[in-house]
Scaffold this motif. Structure first.
Motif, PDB file in Angstrom:
ATOM      1  N   VAL A   1     -15.754   7.509   3.207  1.00  0.00           N
ATOM      2  CA  VAL A   1     -15.414   6.617   1.772  1.00  0.00           C
ATOM      3  C   VAL A   1     -14.148   6.396   1.716  1.00  0.00           C
ATOM      4  O   VAL A   1     -13.803   5.106   1.596  1.00  0.00           O
ATOM      5  N   VAL A   2     -13.220   7.528   1.746  1.00  0.00           N
ATOM      6  CA  VAL A   2     -11.867   7.241   1.648  1.00  0.00           C
ATOM      7  C   VAL A   2     -11.299   6.342   2.815  1.00  0.00           C
ATOM      8  O   VAL A   2     -10.361   5.642   2.497  1.00  0.00           O
ATOM      9  N   THR A   3     -11.686   6.603   3.864  1.00  0.00           N
ATOM     10  CA  THR A   3     -11.011   5.906   5.126  1.00  0.00           C
ATOM     11  C   THR A   3     -11.558   4.505   4.914  1.00  0.00           C
ATOM     12  O   THR A   3     -10.328   3.576   5.250  1.00  0.00           O
ATOM     13  N   THR A   4     -12.674   4.291   4.734  1.00  0.00           N
ATOM     14  CA  THR A   4     -13.242   2.842   4.769  1.00  0.00           C
ATOM     15  C   THR A   4     -12.232   2.042   3.550  1.00  0.00           C
ATOM     16  O   THR A   4     -11.835   0.874   3.639  1.00  0.00           O
ATOM     17  N   ILE A   5     -12.123   2.764   2.452  1.00  0.00           N
ATOM     18  CA  ILE A   5     -11.292   2.047   1.448  1.00  0.00           C
ATOM     19  C   ILE A   5      -9.749   1.825   1.802  1.00  0.00           C
ATOM     20  O   ILE A   5      -9.533   0.468   1.621  1.00  0.00           O
ATOM     21  N   ASN A   6      -9.182   2.440   2.488  1.00  0.00           N
ATOM     22  CA  ASN A   6      -7.966   2.465   2.989  1.00  0.00           C
ATOM     23  C   ASN A   6      -7.859   1.183   4.099  1.00  0.00           C
ATOM     24  O   ASN A   6      -6.729   0.519   4.090  1.00  0.00           O
TER      25      ASN A   6
ATOM     26  N   MET B   1      -3.602   9.531   3.785  1.00  0.00           N
ATOM     27  CA  MET B   1      -3.553   7.987   3.335  1.00  0.00           C
ATOM     28  C   MET B   1      -2.249   7.448   3.696  1.00  0.00           C
ATOM     29  O   MET B   1      -2.103   6.213   4.304  1.00  0.00           O
TER      30      MET B   1
ATOM     31  N   THR C   1       0.632  -1.019  -0.103  1.00  0.00           N
ATOM     32  CA  THR C   1      -0.029  -0.007  -0.134  1.00  0.00           C
ATOM     33  C   THR C   1       0.700   1.264  -0.026  1.00  0.00           C
ATOM     34  O   THR C   1       0.554   2.331  -0.380  1.00  0.00           O
TER      35      THR C   1
ATOM     36  N   VAL D   1     -10.058  -1.271   4.618  1.00  0.00           N
ATOM     37  CA  VAL D   1     -10.175  -2.518   3.737  1.00  0.00           C
ATOM     38  C   VAL D   1      -8.946  -2.908   3.161  1.00  0.00           C
ATOM     39  O   VAL D   1      -8.621  -3.995   3.181  1.00  0.00           O
ATOM     40  N   MET D   2      -8.188  -2.086   2.384  1.00  0.00           N
ATOM     41  CA  MET D   2      -6.866  -2.381   1.887  1.00  0.00           C
ATOM     42  C   MET D   2      -5.949  -3.026   2.801  1.00  0.00           C
ATOM     43  O   MET D   2      -5.200  -3.938   2.684  1.00  0.00           O
TER      44      MET D   2
END
Length: 471
Positions: free
Chosen positions: A429-434, A365, A101, A436-437
Motif C-alpha cells: 500500500v505504501v509503495t503504491t502510494i509513493n 520513502m 515529494t 503514484v505520487m
C-alpha cells in the motif's frame, strides 16, 4: 514555450569553508546515524560497524559525480540548476515537480527527535506527545529559516560543532568500554543473518547487505551543499573540497558510534527500542548522559531539519523563478526567505508524523524519491564534459573523461540498487502510494513543459563563460 535567459554570474556570496562544512555535516549527520544504528544492529549483529563503513564508501560513489561537477560550475539551485544547464529544461521541469515529494523527509527528523525524547522522558512517548513534539520542532526551524540564510547558517555552525563533539566523545568513551566481541568475524553474533539479504513477508528484513542499504541513506546528504553556490565566496573551489572532507568525518563519527553502540549492548538488550538512548546510559554517568542526548542525537536531528528547510527552499525556489511552479509560491520576505515554500514544507513534514509512520518506513520513502532523482541526474552527469570542455579541463578535480563516465555509471547502478531495496522495504500500500505520487508529479512536469510559458533564468555558471552566449 520554454525561453532561456542568460544571466551574468552573481558576485561572490558570504559562505566560506567553515560555514559550508557545517552545512554539509549538519545535513548528512541526522536521523540516519541516530536512528538507524539500532535497527541495523538487529538486522546484522556485531557487524553493524562494518556495514556502516561499507555504506559510507557506497554513499561517496553515488555522490562523487557532484564533486567533479561542483568543481567545474557554480550552481545557484543545486540539482535543479544542474539539470537545467546540462540535461535540458524539460528534464529540469520533471525534477521540479518530483522534488516536491522530498519535503516529506522533514517528518523523519521530527519523528526521530520525538522517539529520542520519548525514550528519555516516558511522558513524551505517547503518539499524541510525539505529534506535539514534532510540530514544535518543525515550527521552530520554520521560523529560523524565515529569518534568512545568514541566521540559518550561524545556527547551523553552532549546532554542528556541538554535534561533532558529542558523537566523537560517545564513540571514544563507548569504544573504551566495549565488552562484546564485535571484531570476531567467527562469532555467531557477528553475522546473525549472513552477508546477503533476508526477507520476511516479501520485504527486506535483515542481512549484512540489507543493513548496508539501510545505512546508505545517511551517507549521501552532503551532496546538497552544491545548492549554496550563489551564497558561496568561492563555490568552485570550496564546495567540492567540503564534499570530500565529509567522507573521513563520517568514517570517524559513524563507524565509531556504531562500534560503541554494538559493543556495549547485545541485540537482546536493546529490546523494542530503536534509539541509542540505552547504550548512552551504559556509557555515561547521568549528568553527562543528558548532556549527550541534547548535544548529540537531538542536535543531529535539529541540524538536519534546519539545513533541509534551507536546501529544499533554494531548490524549489529556483524552479518558481523559472516558471515551472507558480511565481507567488516562490515569494520572498524582506530577508529573502521563501515564505510559501517553507510553509508547504512545514505542512508536508507534518503529514507522516500525524499519520504515525515509523522511522524506517519514512526512510524508505525518502530513499525511493532520491533514487528516482538519480536517474534524471545521470543525464546531466553524462553531458557535462561536452557542454563545458574548457571549464572541465581547468577543474582542480579533473580526471580523464573515461574514468569520469565510469564513476557516473557506478553512481547510477548503486542508485538503482537502492531503488530496488526501497520498493521491497515497504508494504504494498505504501509503495503504491509513493509510486503514484512520483508518476503524477513527473507527468505534471512533462505536461507543463509542453504547454506553459516557462522562462529559465541561468543559475549555473562556468568560470570560462561557456554556454552563456559569449563563448
Amino acid at each position: 514555450m520554454i525561453n532561456v535567459v542568460r544571466e551574468p554570474e552573481p558576485k561572490p556570496g558570504t559562505l566560506r569553508k567553515p560555514e559550508l562544512y557545517a552545512l554539509a555535516i549538519g545535513q548528512v549527520i541526522g536521523a540516519g546515524v541516530i536512528t538507524l544504528i539500532v535497527p541495523a544492529i538487529k538486522m546484522t549483529g556485531y557487524s553493524a560497524w562494518l556495514a556502516y563503513f561499507v555504506a559510507i564508501i557506497m554513499g561517496f560513489l553515488i555522490v562523487i559525480p557532484n564533486v567533479f561537477i561542483s568543481s567545474t560550475v557554480r550552481m545557484a539551485g543545486g540539482n535543479y540548476s544542474m539539470l537545467c544547464g546540462m540535461a535540458g529544461p524539460r528534464v529540469a521541469g520533471v525534477f521540479a515537480y518530483m522534488y516536491l515529494t522530498q519535503c516529506l523527509s522533514l517528518s523523519l527528523f521530527g519523528a526521530s527527535a520525538s522517539a529520542y525524547l520519548g525514550d528519555v522522558i516516558p511522558a513524551l512517548g505517547s503518539h499524541t506527545a510525539r505529534i506535539v513534539t514534532g510540530a514544535i520542532l518543525l515550527t521552530f526551524f520554520f521560523v529560523v529559516n524565515l529569518m534568512g540564510i545568514d541566521i540559518m547558517a550561524k545556527a547551523q555552525k553552532l549546532m554542528t560543532w556541538l554535534l561533532i563533539a558529542a558523537l566523537f566523545i560517545f564513540a571514544v568513551v563507548g569504544i573504551s568500554k566495549i565488552s562484546l566481541p564485535i571484531f570476531d568475524f567467527s562469532s555467531p553474533d557477528f553475522l546473525i543473518n549472513g552477508w546477503g539479504i533476508t526477507f520476511k513477508n516479501g520485504q527486506i528484513a535483515g542481512g549484512f547487505t540489507g543493513a548496508v542499504l539501510l545505512f546508505v541513506y545517511s551517507c549521501q546528504g552532503y551532496y546538497m551543499t552544491t545548492a549554496y553556490g550563489r551564497d558561496s565566496a568561492d563555490a568552485r573551489h570550496d564546495i567540492p573540497v567540503v564534499l570530500c572532507l565529509a567522507v573521513p568525518t563520517l568514517i570517524v563519527l559513524y563507524v565509531g558510534v556504531a562500534m560503541a553502540g554494538v559493543g556495549v549492548m547485545s541485540v537482546k538488550d536493546y529490546g523494542e527500542s530503536t534509539t541509542l538512548v540505552f547504550a548512552a546510559q551504559k556509557i555515561f554517568p547521568p549528568i553527562v548522559f543528558y548532556a549527550f542526548i541534547i548535544a548529540g542525537p537531538i542536535m543531529a536531528l535539529l541540524s538536519t531539519l534546519n539545513s533541509s528547510f534551507a536546501y529544499n527552499a533554494i531548490t524549489i525556489g529556483q524552479s518558481c523563478d523559472d516558471g515551472w511552479l507558480p511565481e507567488v509560491f516562490g515569494k520572498k520576505n524582506s530577508r529573502h526567505a521563501r515564505v510559501w515554500i517553507l510553509t508547504f514544507m512545514y505542512i508536508m513534514g507534518m503529514i507522516p508524523i500525524v499519520a504515525g509512520l515509523s522511522i524506517t518506513v519514512i526512510t524508505n520513502m525518502v530513499q525511493l524519491f532520491t533514487a528516482c532523482f538519480a536517474i534524471l541526474n545521470f543525464i546531466a552527469y553524462m553531458k557535462m564534459p561536452k557542454l563545458y570542455p574548457k571549464a572541465w579541463k581547468l577543474s582542480r578535480f579533473h580526471i580523464p573523461d573515461g574514468l569520469y563516465y565510469f564513476f557516473c555509471i557506478i553512481s547510477l547502478g548503486l542508485s538503482l540498487v537502492i531503488l530496488w531495496k526501497s520498493l521491497l522495504s515497504m508494504s504494498p500500500v505504501v509503495t503504491t502510494i509513493n509510486v503514484v505520487m512520483i508518476v503524477a508529479f513527473s507527468l505534471v512536469g512533462f505536461l507543463v513543459g509542453k504547454s506553459a510559458n516557462v522562462t529559465i533564468h541561468t543559475s549555473l555558471w562556468a568560470e570560462t563563460g561557456e554556454n552563456m552566449g559569449n563563448d
